[in-house]
Every structure is written in structure tokens, then in C-alpha cells.
Design an enzyme around this catalytic site. Structure first.
Site, PDB file in Angstrom:
ATOM      1  N   GLY A 112      29.209 -22.724 -13.335  1.00 46.26           N
ATOM      2  CA  GLY A 112      29.015 -22.602 -14.774  1.00 46.26           C
ATOM      3  C   GLY A 112      29.342 -21.210 -15.249  1.00 46.26           C
ATOM      4  CB  SER A 113      28.631 -19.527 -18.424  1.00 45.38           C
ATOM      5  OG  SER A 113      27.211 -19.413 -18.470  1.00 45.38           O
ATOM      6  CB  THR A 114      29.581 -14.846 -16.000  1.00 44.16           C
ATOM      7  OG1 THR A 114      30.791 -15.128 -15.287  1.00 44.16           O
ATOM      8  CG2 THR A 114      29.012 -13.531 -15.505  1.00 44.16           C
ATOM      9  N   GLY A 133      24.802 -17.776 -14.622  1.00 46.96           N
ATOM     10  CA  GLY A 133      24.778 -17.373 -13.226  1.00 46.96           C
ATOM     11  C   GLY A 133      23.936 -16.134 -12.999  1.00 46.96           C
ATOM     12  CD  GLU A 166      33.970 -22.066  -9.881  1.00 50.68           C
ATOM     13  OE1 GLU A 166      34.280 -21.298 -10.822  1.00 50.68           O
ATOM     14  OE2 GLU A 166      34.103 -23.290  -9.926  1.00 50.68           O
TER      15      GLU A 166
END
Length: 497
Positions: A243-245, A248, A265
Site C-alpha cells: 500500500g501507500s508509504t 506503511g 511494498e
């Protein structure tokens, strides 16, 4: 829900169960209509799933099963999924808005193929190996006659929490679930609330194939409370998230107090860098971004870098492609670009385009709702030109049908621009001279760099550096993420008298 998957129940501890919270609607992004109702797990059910996974792992009901038998049972799961392949395709089109011309191949067929290949690949790897000691390191004892063995053994890492995205709901779920299960782990899978239905099919497949209770649990939810429980619970050994940073980072913080293994990821802002002899291919490269699920891919090569002398030609190619690609109903075989997933995502993309223009970018094509499509989260493919790599469109992930085009003076500047990003997930270098392309690719700081063409399959690793993530999915590296290395030392018992 004719011709769609029956996804009315979650899968918990080897049984199908109703959600205890009120369920939630699943929207078709092409029509903005709620076409299905998904079950919603509550906190108690997430807690029960963690307990079931922990119990099944600690009891060894799956981890102690010989690898060859685990591979056989996982192949049986894929057989079940193959039997509902067409229903999976129809369901994922409704969930994600992927055009029918690519949905079968990219959303379902590749996922099922990799579900077979990943466990089979693990079966080819050694379950233990000698450590690389020098010869005299294998000799112990004062007389030098005792033989010492020092080996590393690969064992399952434990209970895995898998949290998957909406854009390709089945593929990341397969990478996580089939890799972790092949390794002998127990798994709790929490799919994206925007696309939970196709992922729930994995529970039916596990049930039909005869996986032991507790080994695979699938719990949708409309919010994030369950996911936060998974990322912080000490009974969970590993969190695997795509997903998105931004999310994350939060997951990493939630997992830190219990020092969990992480596979993250995350976002990307990948380049497609053209050497002077390849500029004629810009149009095809831009079309690939727009046509791959409306740019909703973390590895999307949305930053186009071209030699300054070819800039106008590249812009003309990209503009022509953006205006020519049919946008519309994903059920129509003629459609090349479908909708983005939600109204919120549509607003975020158009807001980013506005920020880019305010900062000096020039919008030369698209970026608006197509005429005649009043309903659905549609956006004409957008092409922007930038002359400053600090522009928001050069730095922030759009996750939509948007590309920026930027000129470089020489290859040193091109590499500097490519690396001037917080992301490092993927990218591409294009040249008729493969050796020249390779020389540039080796200078780009990214987890994957393609020279002229992709190779994304079960045998190739996927993952990023910098703020694009930690660890790898797929391939040998991705399989080993779900294993721990145990060092075993064996030698004769000394006489202690």
C-alpha cells in the site's frame, strides 16, 4: 449478484462466519452504484483469528506437514480457484473498474499462475545448508579428530498478518498467502475494503482443499481497527503489507514495540528514461501507463525523461496517445482506460494536477472528467510537462492515469533526476543499445529497473528501497521473507568426567 462470487461470509478458524459488525457496501467505480455487500469482522473476530492462527502454528498442524504435501494442498486450492475463474474476472471488474480487455490476464490469470508457481519454487530450495566455514572450522577438539557440523535451517517465521491493496486485489494476496503458507506459516489476511470480494474466494478454496483450521483466516473490514490490531498484537510474528508509504510508516511504528518482521511494498514514482535512440517509443511507454488499470499501479512509470532536443517530439507523442485512448465502461472491450477506484481518489488526483500547475507545470492533455461520462470515477489521461523536479507531479505518487514529461541535458543529469525522489520501487531505461541502457540502469537507485521490457512473474523479486519499502515479494527472496534462519551446530558429546 448473478455471475459474481458469493462472498457473503468471512473465513475464520476453518469455518465460514457472518460478520458481527454491520456489513459494508462495495461500490462499482464505473457506475458509483453499490453492487454487493461485504461481511465486516469486528474486533473480537480479529482477536479470534489471531488466536486461531497462533494455535495452529504452535501446534504444528501445518508447519509440520511435509513441504511436498503443503505444495499439493496449495495446488488443490488453485484448482478450486480455476473452477471459478470467470466469476473472479467479473467480480474484480466490478470491484476495481479494470477494463475487461486486461482484467482476465492481469487481475486473475497471472495471480492463479503465480499461486501454483510460488509453492513449487519453494520446493526446489534447500531446507537446510552447510554454513560456509573454512575446512579447519569443521574440525573440533584438542586432537583435531572430532567433526563439527554447522548448518542453517530454514523454518517458518510464524503467524503472518497480510494486508492487501485494492488495485490488484488477487495478485498481492497470492504473493503473501501462498508464499507464507508454502513456508509453513499461518496467515490472517485482511483485504482492502474497496475490493474484498475476489480475495474472499481464497477462503472457499482453502476450505475445499482441506487446509487445517486456523491456518488461513480472511477478515474484511470497512475501517482500519482490525488491521491495527494485527500490526500491534504480540502473537503476530510478521506483517506483510502492500500500500501507500504513509500507511506503511504507521504500520512500521505499530509493529516496532513487538519487533515484528516486516515486508512492506510501498509507494513509487518510477521513471521511464529514454536514451536518444529510443525516443520514438515514448508514445508506447505512456500508453502502457494509462492502459495498465488507469495508472493504478505502484510500479507505474509515470515520470518520462527525454533528451532536451527530443522534448517537443515526446510531448507530441504522449499527447496524441492520451487523446486517442478510449475511456469508459470497463465492461466494453473497446475501453482502454477505466475509472479510478473512488471519488476520494479522483479528487486526490485532480488536486495533485492542480498543485502541479500552480507550481509551474503545464497541462497539455486530459486531467478532466470525459465528456458524456457524468457517472463513474473517470479521468481523461493527463500529460503534464515540468522543468523543475521539485514540482509536485514529479515527486508525489498520482496513482492514476497521469504522466509528467521532463527534459534532461545529458545522462548524468538524467540519472540525477531519476534518483531525486524519496521513492525507489521500479523504473525503466529504454535504448536500442542494450549495453548502454544497462549502464544507465545500474546507476538508478531502485528495487527494479527494466531495460526495454518487463519480466514480472513468480520467479522475479518485487520490492523497493528508500521509502518504497522493506523486503521483497515473489521469487526466492520473497519466499525467504516468510522463513527464519536457525543455526544448528552438531558435534560429538565430550566426555565430561
Amino acid at each position: 449478484m448473478a455471475d459474481l462470487l458469493d462472498a457473503a461470509q468471512l473465513y475464520l478458524d476453518g469455518r465460514f462466519a457472518d460478520g458481527r459488525d454491520p456489513g459494508f457496501a462495495v461500490e462499482d467505480p464505473a457506475t458509483e452504484e453499490d453492487f454487493a455487500h461485504a461481511p465486516a469482522a469486528d474486533a473480537a473476530q480479529f482477536d479470534a483469528a489471531v488466536a486461531a492462527a497462533r494455535r495452529s502454528f504452535d501446534a504444528g498442524v501445518w508447519a509440520s506437514v511435509p513441504l511436498a504435501e503443503r505444495v499439493r494442498l496449495l495446488a488443490a486450492m488453485v484448482d478450486v480457484l480455476d473452477g471459478v475463474r470467470d466469476d473472479l474476472v467479473r467480480t474484480v471488474i466490478r470491484e476495481t473498474g479494470t477494463p475487461v480487455r486486461i482484467a482476465g490476464l492481469l487481475q486473475v490469470d497471472m495471480a492463479l499462475q503465480q499461486a501454483r508457481q510460488l509453492p513449487a519454487l519453494l520446493a526446489t530450495l534447500p531446507e537446510w545448508e552447510h554454513n560456509e566455514l573454512p575446512l579447519d572450522g569443521h574440525i573440533a577438539g584438542p586432537a583435531g579428530h572430532d567433526v563439527l557440523m554447522s548448518i542453517r535451517r530454514y523454518e517458518p517465521c510464524g503467524v503472518v498478518a497480510a494486508i492487501t491493496p485494492y488495485n490488484f486485489p488477487l495478485q498481492p494476496a497470492v504473493w503473501k498467502v501462498f508464499s507464507a503458507l508454502a513456508a509453513g506459516c499461518s496467515v490472517i489476511l485482511r483485504p482492502s475494503p474497496l475490493a474484498p470480494l475476489s480475495v474472499l474466494a481464497l477462503g472457499a478454496a482453502a476450505d475445499r482443499a482441506g487446509l487445517p483450521p486456523g491456518v488461513l483466516n480472511i477478515l474484511p473490514e470497512p475501517g482500519s481497527a482490525g488491521a491495527e490490531l494485527l500490526t500491534s498484537d504480540p502473537r503476530v510474528d510478521c506483517v506483510s503489507f502492500t500500500g501507500s508509504t504513509a500507511v506503511g510508516r504507521r504500520i512500521a511504528a505499530q509493529a516496532a514495540p513487538t519487533v515484528k518482521r516486516l515486508v512492506l511494498e510501498l509507494g513509487g514514482k518510477s521513471v521511464q528514461l529514454y536514451l536518444p535512440d529510443a525516443v520514438r517509443n515514448v508514445g508506447a511507454g505512456v500508453a502502457a501507463v494509462f492502459g495498465a488499470h488507469a495508472g493504478q499501479a505502484c510500479s507505474s512509470q509515470s515520470r518520462v525523461l527525454v533528451p532536451a532536443e527530443a522534448f517537443d517530439d515526446a510531448v507530441a507523442q504522449a499527447t496524441a496517445v492520451a487523446r486517442a485512448m478510449p475511456v469508459g465502461d470497463p465492461q466494453d472491450p473497446a475501453t482502454a482506460v477505466g475509472p479510478v477506484v473512488s471519488a476520494a481518489q479522483h479528487a486526490r488526483i485532480t488536486g495533485l494536477i492542480a498543485d502541479a500547475v500552480d507550481a509551474g507545470a503545464r497541462l497539455v492533455a486530459g486531467g478532466v472528467r470525459p465528456a458524456g461520462l457524468a457517472r463513474g470515477h473517470y479521468l481523461e489521461p493527463a500529460v503534464l510537462t515540468v522543468d523543475d523536479n521539485a514540482n509536485p507531479i514529479a515527486q508525489r505518487e498520482a496513482f492514476g492515469p497521469v504522466v509528467s514529461i521532463q527534459a534532461y541535458r545529458d545522462l548524468d543529469e538524467a540519472v540525477a533526476i531519476a534518483n531525486d525522489s524519496e521513492y525507489g520501487l521500479s523504473g525503466g531505461v529504454y535504448s536500442a543499445d542494450v549495453r548502454a541502457g544497462l549502464a544507465v540502469a545500474r546507476r538508478i537507485r531502485s528495487g527494479t529497473v527494466l531495460v526495454n521490457r518487463p519480466a514480472a512473474n513468480a520467479y522475479t523479486p518485487m520490492g523497493g528501497i528508500k521509502q518504497s519499502g522493506i523486503g521483497r515479494e515473489r521469487g526466492v527472496a520473497g519466499l525467504r521473507e516468510y522463513q527464519e534462519v536457525q543455526h544448528l551446530v552438531l558435534g560429538p558429546l565430550e566426555d565430561l568426567r
